[in-house]
Design a protein around this motif. Structure first.
Motif, mmCIF file in Angstrom:
data_model
loop_
_atom_site.group_PDB
_atom_site.id
_atom_site.type_symbol
_atom_site.label_atom_id
_atom_site.label_comp_id
_atom_site.label_asym_id
_atom_site.label_seq_id
_atom_site.Cartn_x
_atom_site.Cartn_y
_atom_site.Cartn_z
ATOM 1 N N ALA A 82 8.527 -57.798 -28.138
ATOM 2 C CA ALA A 82 8.950 -57.519 -26.765
ATOM 3 C C ALA A 82 8.615 -58.741 -25.926
ATOM 4 N N SER A 83 9.005 -58.707 -24.665
ATOM 5 C CA SER A 83 8.723 -59.868 -23.822
ATOM 6 C C SER A 83 8.455 -59.446 -22.390
ATOM 7 N N LEU A 84 7.854 -60.357 -21.668
ATOM 8 C CA LEU A 84 7.687 -60.200 -20.234
ATOM 9 C C LEU A 84 8.761 -61.039 -19.537
ATOM 10 N N GLY A 85 9.053 -60.741 -18.323
ATOM 11 C CA GLY A 85 10.060 -61.531 -17.610
ATOM 12 C C GLY A 85 11.453 -61.086 -17.972
ATOM 13 N N VAL A 86 12.218 -61.954 -18.632
ATOM 14 C CA VAL A 86 13.609 -61.675 -18.995
ATOM 15 C C VAL A 86 13.779 -61.892 -20.482
ATOM 16 N N PRO A 87 14.173 -60.845 -21.253
ATOM 17 C CA PRO A 87 14.340 -59.461 -20.802
ATOM 18 C C PRO A 87 12.984 -58.827 -20.494
ATOM 19 N N PRO A 88 12.965 -57.833 -19.609
ATOM 20 C CA PRO A 88 11.690 -57.224 -19.214
ATOM 21 C C PRO A 88 11.098 -56.375 -20.328
ATOM 22 N N PHE A 89 9.813 -56.107 -20.205
ATOM 23 C CA PHE A 89 9.125 -55.260 -21.166
ATOM 24 C C PHE A 89 9.654 -53.835 -21.053
ATOM 25 N N ARG A 90 10.138 -53.275 -22.155
ATOM 26 C CA ARG A 90 10.711 -51.933 -22.156
ATOM 27 C C ARG A 90 9.929 -51.058 -23.139
ATOM 28 N N PRO A 91 8.962 -50.282 -22.630
ATOM 29 C CA PRO A 91 8.124 -49.462 -23.505
ATOM 30 C C PRO A 91 8.918 -48.484 -24.366
ATOM 31 N N ARG A 92 10.009 -47.952 -23.838
ATOM 32 C CA ARG A 92 10.753 -46.962 -24.626
ATOM 33 C C ARG A 92 11.466 -47.587 -25.812
ATOM 34 N N PHE A 93 11.810 -48.855 -25.692
ATOM 35 C CA PHE A 93 12.328 -49.576 -26.850
ATOM 36 C C PHE A 93 11.214 -49.746 -27.881
ATOM 37 N N VAL A 94 10.045 -50.130 -27.418
ATOM 38 C CA VAL A 94 8.895 -50.296 -28.311
ATOM 39 C C VAL A 94 8.594 -48.983 -29.026
ATOM 40 N N ASP A 95 8.634 -47.882 -28.283
ATOM 41 C CA ASP A 95 8.379 -46.574 -28.882
ATOM 42 C C ASP A 95 9.328 -46.296 -30.040
ATOM 43 N N ARG A 96 10.593 -46.642 -29.872
ATOM 44 C CA ARG A 96 11.589 -46.374 -30.914
ATOM 45 C C ARG A 96 11.350 -47.223 -32.159
ATOM 46 N N GLN A 109 14.211 -56.961 -29.115
ATOM 47 C CA GLN A 109 15.377 -57.074 -28.258
ATOM 48 C C GLN A 109 15.915 -58.499 -28.266
ATOM 49 N N SER A 110 17.214 -58.614 -28.075
ATOM 50 C CA SER A 110 17.821 -59.937 -27.966
ATOM 51 C C SER A 110 17.201 -60.684 -26.793
ATOM 52 N N GLY A 111 16.844 -61.936 -27.036
ATOM 53 C CA GLY A 111 16.288 -62.758 -25.972
ATOM 54 C C GLY A 111 14.795 -62.667 -25.796
ATOM 55 N N ALA A 112 14.125 -61.828 -26.601
ATOM 56 C CA ALA A 112 12.674 -61.659 -26.443
ATOM 57 C C ALA A 112 11.885 -62.814 -27.043
ATOM 58 N N GLY A 113 12.560 -63.670 -27.823
ATOM 59 C CA GLY A 113 11.875 -64.814 -28.405
ATOM 60 C C GLY A 113 11.509 -64.647 -29.857
ATOM 61 N N LYS A 114 12.122 -63.663 -30.517
ATOM 62 C CA LYS A 114 11.809 -63.393 -31.923
ATOM 63 C C LYS A 114 12.093 -64.600 -32.821
ATOM 64 N N SER A 115 13.281 -65.180 -32.682
ATOM 65 C CA SER A 115 13.637 -66.321 -33.522
ATOM 66 C C SER A 115 12.781 -67.545 -33.202
ATOM 67 N N SER A 116 12.419 -67.703 -31.938
ATOM 68 C CA SER A 116 11.529 -68.808 -31.565
ATOM 69 C C SER A 116 10.160 -68.647 -32.218
ATOM 70 N N LEU A 117 9.671 -67.412 -32.276
ATOM 71 C CA LEU A 117 8.407 -67.141 -32.954
ATOM 72 C C LEU A 117 8.492 -67.500 -34.436
ATOM 73 N N ILE A 118 9.599 -67.142 -35.054
ATOM 74 C CA ILE A 118 9.744 -67.419 -36.488
ATOM 75 C C ILE A 118 9.748 -68.915 -36.749
ATOM 76 N N ARG A 119 10.344 -69.690 -35.870
ATOM 77 C CA ARG A 119 10.332 -71.142 -36.048
ATOM 78 C C ARG A 119 8.905 -71.683 -36.024
ATOM 79 N N LEU A 120 8.030 -71.047 -35.251
ATOM 80 C CA LEU A 120 6.639 -71.482 -35.184
ATOM 81 C C LEU A 120 5.821 -70.970 -36.363
ATOM 82 N N LEU A 121 6.257 -69.862 -36.948
ATOM 83 C CA LEU A 121 5.506 -69.246 -38.041
ATOM 84 C C LEU A 121 5.901 -69.772 -39.411
ATOM 85 N N VAL A 122 7.165 -70.183 -39.551
ATOM 86 C CA VAL A 122 7.689 -70.581 -40.856
ATOM 87 C C VAL A 122 8.191 -72.014 -40.787
#
Length: 313
Positions: A94-108, A177-190
């Motif tokens: 998830a992310s802060l800012g844009v896109p905003p943190f959406r707890p109900r998405f996290v719950d799912r 969520q799209s835009g949360a930075g998932k792919s950017s994180l993977i670039r730093l991890l792998v």
């Protein structure tokens, strides 16, 4: 020989087997005739047969029984879509800012993972962006429930080492969520990973889909990270209400005091879960999140009369 699926596009799959990468296609109709939206995904273990005429190619003969699978409901095809298989953990990004943190998405995401007994942790990315007390309070609720929460920033590097350590063994699926930075994180991890990086639509505060298929990235230490397609919403209508309720871990103890069993915790009298909400023992937005999942499932039932699926453990 046995291999693991790295990714697949248009029914052509990249499979690692015996230290080599094969371009594979499904052989025969048996696998294609399954009801799921996709029969093979990243992380699947498959039996393949090498092509006698081309050593780079092979045919997929069978898919081994899965240890587990992260799944979603595909509204267009009215069927389960398998996002990733044989996982040791799921990281909900998830992310802060844009896109905003959406707890109900996290719950799912948590429900989708826990319905398959997959441990789930939460990555809150873009912590370099200021946030309000309401978001901090929701993050605190997840920690109180026992979920690990990693606060990260791809810009400053904050928290990346903690995520790297938590994924140092086995297979991890990154879902968010799209835009949360998932792919950017993977670039730093792998090292060497080059997943597509997307922009965020400022008008709608939503990310644009850039990762179109699930793809497994292998790390030098032998662990693997699966990058999954970014989504704006997560539909889990394939799950039975009892499975959904069991994945809200704070419901488990109060549910033992429900007069009726099974209890949907909606309208039944003497409901232990509703009583716990009224006493402030369960966060009201978590309970509302649960109710919304059930409503969406009922709406989906109006579109499809397929037999709903209850996971086996």
């Amino acid at each position: 020989m046995t291999g693991v699926v790295l990714y697949g596009i248009n029914n052509i799959f990249s499979v690692r087997a015996e230290g080599r990468i094969f371009e594979c296609r499904i052989k025969g109709k048996k696998l294609r005739d399954r009801d799921d939206y996709n029969v093979i995904t990243a992380g699947d273990h498959v039996e393949i047969q090498a092509d006698m005429n081309d050593p780079r190619k092979a045919s997929i003969l069978a898919v081994s029984a899965r240890q587990n699978a992260l799944m979603r409901w595909n509204k267009k095809r009215l069927s389960r879509q398998i996002v990733a298989a044989n996982l040791d953990r799921v990281l909900c990004v998830a992310s802060l800012g844009v896109p905003p943190f959406r707890p109900r998405f996290v719950d799912r995401v948590i429900v989708a993972a826990e319905s398959e007994a997959i441990p789930c942790s939460i990555v809150v990315n873009k912590v370099d962006v200021a946030t309000g007390d309401d978001v901090k309070q929701r993050i605190r609720v997840y920690r109180e429930l026992g979920y690990a929460v990693f606060e990260t920033s791809c810009l400053t590097g904050e928290g990346i080492d903690h995520v790297r350590d938590s994924t140092a063994t086995g297979v991890t699926a990154m879902f968010g969520q799209s835009g949360a930075g998932k792919s950017s994180l993977i670039r730093l991890l792998v090292a060497g990973a080059e997943p597509r990086i997307g922009e965020v639509s400022e008008k709608y505060e939503r990310g644009r889909h850039t990762t179109n298929v699930s793809a497994m990235w292998e790390r030098d230490d032998g662990s693997c990270v699966i990058d999954t397609p970014g989504v704006r919403e997560l539909d889990i209508s394939h799950l039975e209400p009892s499975v959904v309720g069991a994945a809200f871990r704070e419901f488990l103890a109060p549910a033992t005091r429900c007069e009726f069993s099974p209890c949907t915790h909606r309208h039944e009298p003497e409901c232990g879960v509703r009583d716990a909400v009224a006493r402030g023992e369960i966060h009201p937005d978590r309970y509302e999140s649960y109710l919304r999942i059930l409503v969406e499932r009922e709406e989906s039932q109006g579109l499809s009369r397929r037999t709903q699926w209850t996971p086996t453990r």
